[in-house]
Design an enzyme around this catalytic site. Structure first.
Site, PDB file in Angstrom:
ATOM      1  N   TRP A  20       0.821  -1.224   0.000  1.00 34.89           N
ATOM      2  CA  TRP A  20       0.000   0.000   0.000  1.00 34.89           C
ATOM      3  C   TRP A  20       0.850   1.268   0.000  1.00 34.89           C
ATOM      4  O   TRP A  20       0.328   2.347  -0.221  1.00 34.89           O
ATOM      5  CB  TRP A  20      -0.903   0.015   1.242  1.00 34.89           C
ATOM      6  CG  TRP A  20      -0.121  -0.281   2.487  1.00 34.89           C
ATOM      7  CD1 TRP A  20       0.010  -1.503   3.096  1.00 34.89           C
ATOM      8  CD2 TRP A  20       0.707   0.619   3.244  1.00 34.89           C
ATOM      9  NE1 TRP A  20       0.868  -1.413   4.183  1.00 34.89           N
ATOM     10  CE2 TRP A  20       1.299  -0.123   4.293  1.00 34.89           C
ATOM     11  CE3 TRP A  20       0.995   1.988   3.141  1.00 34.89           C
ATOM     12  CZ2 TRP A  20       2.165   0.453   5.228  1.00 34.89           C
ATOM     13  CZ3 TRP A  20       1.859   2.557   4.057  1.00 34.89           C
ATOM     14  CH2 TRP A  20       2.439   1.799   5.088  1.00 34.89           C
ATOM     15  N   ASN A  21       2.158   1.180   0.262  1.00 33.18           N
ATOM     16  CA  ASN A  21       2.911   2.437   0.455  1.00 33.18           C
ATOM     17  C   ASN A  21       3.190   3.181  -0.859  1.00 33.18           C
ATOM     18  O   ASN A  21       3.255   4.395  -0.892  1.00 33.18           O
ATOM     19  CB  ASN A  21       4.196   2.206   1.266  1.00 33.18           C
ATOM     20  CG  ASN A  21       5.163   1.279   0.603  1.00 33.18           C
ATOM     21  OD1 ASN A  21       4.803   0.518  -0.295  1.00 33.18           O
ATOM     22  ND2 ASN A  21       6.403   1.320   1.022  1.00 33.18           N
ATOM     23  N   SER A  46       6.577  -6.853   3.331  1.00 36.56           N
ATOM     24  CA  SER A  46       7.410  -7.081   4.512  1.00 36.56           C
ATOM     25  C   SER A  46       8.215  -8.375   4.392  1.00 36.56           C
ATOM     26  O   SER A  46       7.804  -9.309   3.689  1.00 36.56           O
ATOM     27  CB  SER A  46       6.516  -7.149   5.754  1.00 36.56           C
ATOM     28  OG  SER A  46       5.626  -8.231   5.635  1.00 36.56           O
ATOM     29  N   GLU A  96      12.073  -2.118  11.853  1.00 37.85           N
ATOM     30  CA  GLU A  96      11.838  -1.276  10.673  1.00 37.85           C
ATOM     31  C   GLU A  96      10.767  -0.263  11.073  1.00 37.85           C
ATOM     32  O   GLU A  96       9.633  -0.626  11.374  1.00 37.85           O
ATOM     33  CB  GLU A  96      11.379  -2.108   9.471  1.00 37.85           C
ATOM     34  CG  GLU A  96      11.391  -1.262   8.202  1.00 37.85           C
ATOM     35  CD  GLU A  96      10.945  -2.006   6.941  1.00 37.85           C
ATOM     36  OE1 GLU A  96      11.178  -1.459   5.845  1.00 37.85           O
ATOM     37  OE2 GLU A  96      10.364  -3.083   7.035  1.00 37.85           O
ATOM     38  N   GLU A 101      11.039  -7.862  -3.076  1.00 32.45           N
ATOM     39  CA  GLU A 101      11.504  -6.551  -2.578  1.00 32.45           C
ATOM     40  C   GLU A 101      10.987  -6.425  -1.162  1.00 32.45           C
ATOM     41  O   GLU A 101       9.802  -6.160  -0.957  1.00 32.45           O
ATOM     42  CB  GLU A 101      10.948  -5.420  -3.451  1.00 32.45           C
ATOM     43  CG  GLU A 101      11.443  -5.414  -4.876  1.00 32.45           C
ATOM     44  CD  GLU A 101      12.920  -5.103  -5.000  1.00 32.45           C
ATOM     45  OE1 GLU A 101      13.557  -4.709  -4.003  1.00 32.45           O
ATOM     46  OE2 GLU A 101      13.452  -5.283  -6.104  1.00 32.45           O
ATOM     47  N   LEU A 102      11.847  -6.638  -0.172  1.00 32.26           N
ATOM     48  CA  LEU A 102      11.368  -6.777   1.205  1.00 32.26           C
ATOM     49  C   LEU A 102      11.814  -5.604   2.087  1.00 32.26           C
ATOM     50  O   LEU A 102      12.157  -4.541   1.583  1.00 32.26           O
ATOM     51  CB  LEU A 102      11.839  -8.138   1.749  1.00 32.26           C
ATOM     52  CG  LEU A 102      11.491  -9.323   0.830  1.00 32.26           C
ATOM     53  CD1 LEU A 102      12.020 -10.631   1.387  1.00 32.26           C
ATOM     54  CD2 LEU A 102       9.990  -9.426   0.595  1.00 32.26           C
ATOM     55  N   LYS A 142      -2.376  -8.768  -7.371  1.00 31.66           N
ATOM     56  CA  LYS A 142      -3.206  -8.634  -6.173  1.00 31.66           C
ATOM     57  C   LYS A 142      -2.718  -7.418  -5.398  1.00 31.66           C
ATOM     58  O   LYS A 142      -1.682  -7.456  -4.740  1.00 31.66           O
ATOM     59  CB  LYS A 142      -3.119  -9.872  -5.281  1.00 31.66           C
ATOM     60  CG  LYS A 142      -4.176  -9.825  -4.190  1.00 31.66           C
ATOM     61  CD  LYS A 142      -3.798 -10.563  -2.935  1.00 31.66           C
ATOM     62  CE  LYS A 142      -2.903  -9.811  -2.005  1.00 31.66           C
ATOM     63  NZ  LYS A 142      -3.395  -8.504  -1.539  1.00 31.66           N
ATOM     64  N   PRO A 143      -3.455  -6.299  -5.497  1.00 29.07           N
ATOM     65  CA  PRO A 143      -3.007  -5.117  -4.757  1.00 29.07           C
ATOM     66  C   PRO A 143      -3.300  -5.264  -3.264  1.00 29.07           C
ATOM     67  O   PRO A 143      -4.079  -6.119  -2.858  1.00 29.07           O
ATOM     68  CB  PRO A 143      -3.852  -3.983  -5.363  1.00 29.07           C
ATOM     69  CG  PRO A 143      -5.079  -4.643  -5.904  1.00 29.07           C
ATOM     70  CD  PRO A 143      -4.692  -6.061  -6.259  1.00 29.07           C
ATOM     71  N   ALA A 144      -2.678  -4.398  -2.461  1.00 27.68           N
ATOM     72  CA  ALA A 144      -2.915  -4.421  -1.006  1.00 27.68           C
ATOM     73  C   ALA A 144      -4.373  -4.057  -0.720  1.00 27.68           C
ATOM     74  O   ALA A 144      -4.995  -3.284  -1.460  1.00 27.68           O
ATOM     75  CB  ALA A 144      -1.972  -3.433  -0.328  1.00 27.68           C
TER      76      ALA A 144
HETATM   77  P1  ADP Z   1       2.966  -4.214   4.711  1.00 26.84           P
HETATM   78  O1  ADP Z   1       3.717  -4.328   5.976  1.00 26.84           O
HETATM   79  O2  ADP Z   1       3.519  -3.262   3.732  1.00 26.84           O
HETATM   80  O3  ADP Z   1       1.469  -4.162   4.865  1.00 26.84           O
HETATM   81  P2  ADP Z   1       2.691  -6.929   3.932  1.00 26.84           P
HETATM   82  O4  ADP Z   1       3.859  -7.766   3.653  1.00 26.84           O
HETATM   83  O5  ADP Z   1       1.844  -7.243   5.122  1.00 26.84           O
HETATM   84  O6  ADP Z   1       3.310  -5.513   3.980  1.00 26.84           O
HETATM   85  O7  ADP Z   1       1.722  -6.840   2.689  1.00 26.84           O
HETATM   86  C1  ADP Z   1       2.159  -6.685   1.374  1.00 26.84           C
HETATM   87  C2  ADP Z   1       1.226  -7.445   0.486  1.00 26.84           C
HETATM   88  O8  ADP Z   1       1.246  -8.823   0.878  1.00 26.84           O
HETATM   89  C3  ADP Z   1      -0.243  -7.038   0.542  1.00 26.84           C
HETATM   90  O9  ADP Z   1      -0.772  -7.082  -0.772  1.00 26.84           O
HETATM   91  C4  ADP Z   1      -0.875  -8.094   1.403  1.00 26.84           C
HETATM   92  O10 ADP Z   1      -2.240  -8.293   1.114  1.00 26.84           O
HETATM   93  C5  ADP Z   1      -0.079  -9.306   1.009  1.00 26.84           C
HETATM   94  N1  ADP Z   1      -0.068 -10.408   1.987  1.00 26.84           N
HETATM   95  C6  ADP Z   1      -0.095 -10.316   3.328  1.00 26.84           C
HETATM   96  N2  ADP Z   1      -0.050 -11.551   3.887  1.00 26.84           N
HETATM   97  C7  ADP Z   1       0.017 -12.445   2.878  1.00 26.84           C
HETATM   98  C8  ADP Z   1       0.126 -13.879   2.772  1.00 26.84           C
HETATM   99  N3  ADP Z   1       0.163 -14.663   3.849  1.00 26.84           N
HETATM  100  N4  ADP Z   1       0.187 -14.431   1.544  1.00 26.84           N
HETATM  101  C9  ADP Z   1       0.181 -13.680   0.443  1.00 26.84           C
HETATM  102  N5  ADP Z   1       0.084 -12.326   0.465  1.00 26.84           N
HETATM  103  C10 ADP Z   1       0.007 -11.711   1.650  1.00 26.84           C
END
Ligand code: ADP
Length: 482
Positions: free
Chosen positions: A154-155, A233, A385, A254-255, A178-180
């Site tokens: 989402w950032n 993340s 972080e 990209e983590l 699949k967007p956030a």
């Molecule tokens: P942030 O800390 O930036 O919210 P996330 O890693 O939680 O980062 O989320 C980034 C993306 O990963 C989002 O699109 C979120 O929906 C997706 N996501 C979160 N958990 C899972 C999972 N277990 N499997 C696949 N995608 C996921």
């Protein structure tokens, strides 16, 4: 196009705007004031399967198009994003909260990836390898990997999609995105412009859902999918890598980061302070390359802390639509709770609060730009972080010590160093275990250069001439009987 034309409330699969079969929806809210913006479909695993199947059918024809034809479509897409930059920026600020001028910058950055990779599509050259035998000729060709899935954060809700969709589609792959959950609207607007630009049905698909775990599993394990590209993340990246491993899919990750910003005594103070503000406070500190730890050499520590404090105090908090705003809201309440906890515990552990350090009256998701001094490596905040508008100042004595401390993290995305000593520039840049180093520069990201991390910050590079390779397979052909 008008705002209403780019505000899509359906998902996009196989060139169709679709809703959830049982009518499930998820609401998108404005993080600045909690107001309702729109609803998008809450799609399920079957919808994800449909999108992947559509992408597979489309791949058979898309991979056969010429690079020149793909480049022409990507160029039209670039033009449309650029022409509609103001409307897209408005949508972005509404769903994500960042100041409108930063949103416009992100939209133009998004556009630049379509321009760049359209051009690069024409230059995916193979090789002719001098053979070890007179009777054979050895050569390589590059081919698109196949159906790609992208899971995005989402950032940077529009540019993170561009970094994946542009090279994938330019290479001849097809993609399911699949967007956030918090920011699906920019992804759908981008799909609307893809349709307008002439991207064929099934080449780009956007699956909106509030079930990231189930739908994410399908996107990462379906055998049709040949590559997964993720930005988010590190803990979620590890889950995704594990799922991708089940069918040995390629993966780009990209983590998270824990960026050090090192200022040596000989640095230009004003330029270091300006770089510090730019690298730390854009997007309210919610970027994976935002500075996380400021290491300031003892001889310049007090001068830097004083000047930096003055600049942090000038930062204005407010709605992204207010032209004087520097810092918008954080994405959600959990983000505010997380950083407030980190700040309060750091103060209890002995850090000195110089500016901010609390939630703001501007609204429940606003956190004041904060500066903590006298932070030490033992404090919890030094390893977390931050992902918020918080700066932490550490003091150091010499080069070897600061390199060791800067590298003492599982992360390795971006690092920054300020010094005018050319020998030190080389030594420190080489010794920092990071994928990217800003030397006397706080803003380093663009489509021309390879973006990516080492260690637990990721796998692969986005942007630059290398970015296309992540979406192509290298095939070796040995021709005999000559
Ligand atoms: P942030 O800390 O930036 O919210 P996330 O890693 O939680 O980062 O989320 C980034 C993306 O990963 C989002 O699109 C979120 O929906 C997706 N996501 C979160 N958990 C899972 C999972 N277990 N499997 C696949 N995608 C996921």
């Amino acid at each position: 196009m008008k705002f209403s034309e780019l505000l899509k409330e359906s998902a996009y699969i196989n060139g169709q705007w679709v809703d959830a079969k049982c009518g499930g929806k998820m609401e998108v809210i404005n993080p600045a004031d909690g107001s309702y913006i729109a609803s998008v479909p809450d799609l399920d695993v079957d919808d994800a399967k449909n999108a992947i199947a559509a992408a597979e059918v489309a791949f058979h024809s898309w991979k056969k198009t010429t690079a020149k034809a793909r480049a022409a479509i990507l160029r039209r897409w670039f033009d449309l994003i650029t022409e509609n930059a103001d409307v897209l920026a408005e949508l972005l600020t509404k769903e994500q909260g960042k100041p409108l001028r930063e949103a416009k910058g992100e939209v133009l950055s998004c556009a630049s990836f379509f321009e760049w990779f359209g051009e690069e599509a024409k230059r995916t050259y193979g090789e002719n390898i001098p053979s070890n035998m007179g009777s054979t000729r050895l050569l390589t060709i590059k081919q698109p990997i196949g159906v790609v899935t992208a899971i995005t954060p989402w950032n940077f809700p529009i540019s993170m999609i561009a970094r994946k969709a542009a090279p994938a589609i330019a290479a001849g792959c097809t993609i399911v995105i699949k967007p956030a959950e918090d920011t699906p609207l920019c992804a759908l607007a981008l799909a609307a412009l893809a349709e307008e630009a002439g991207v064929p049905a099934g080449v780009i698909n956007v699956v909106t859902t509030k079930r990231p775990i189930e739908v994410g599993r399908e996107l990462c394990t379906n055998p049709i999918v040949k590559k997964v590209s993720f930005t988010g993340s590190t803990p979620v990246g590890k889950i995704i890598l594990g799922m991708a491993a089940e069918t040995v899919k390629k993966a780009s990750m990209e983590l998270g980061g824990n960026a050090p910003f090192i200022v040596f005594d000989d640095a230009d103070l004003e330029s270091a302070v300006a770089g510090a503000i730019a690298s730390k406070y854009r997007n309210a500190g919610q970027t994976c390359i935002c500075t996380n730890r400021f290491y300031i050499q003892a001889g310049i520590y007090d001068a830097f802390a004083t000047r930096f404090k003055e600049e942090v105090e000038k930062l204005a908090l407010g709605s992204g639509f207010d032209s004087s705003t520097d810092i918008g809201p954080l994405i959600n309440n959990a983000a505010v709770d997380k950083i407030d906890g980190l700040v309060q515990r750091a103060v209890q552990e002995g850090a000195e609060l110089k500016v901010g350090g609390q939630r703001d009256a501007a609204g429940e998701r606003f956190y004041q730009p904060t500066l903590l001094a006298n932070v030490t490596d033992e404090m919890e905040i030094s390893q977390a972080e931050l992902f918020g508008p918080i700066s932490t100042l550490f003091s150091f004595e010499d080069e070897a010590e600061v390199i060791e401390r800067a590298n003492n993290t599982p992360f390795g995305l971006a690092a920054y160093v300020y010094t005018r000593d050319i020998g030190r520039v080389w030594r420190v840049s080489e010794d920092l275990e990071y994928g990217m180093v800003g030397v006397n520069e706080g803003l380093i990201s663009n489509e021309l250069a390879p973006f990516g991390g080492v260690k637990e910050s990721g796998v692969g590079r986005e942007g630059s001439k290398h970015g296309m390779d992540d979406y192509m397979e290298l095939k070796y052909i040995c021709m005999g009987g000559i």
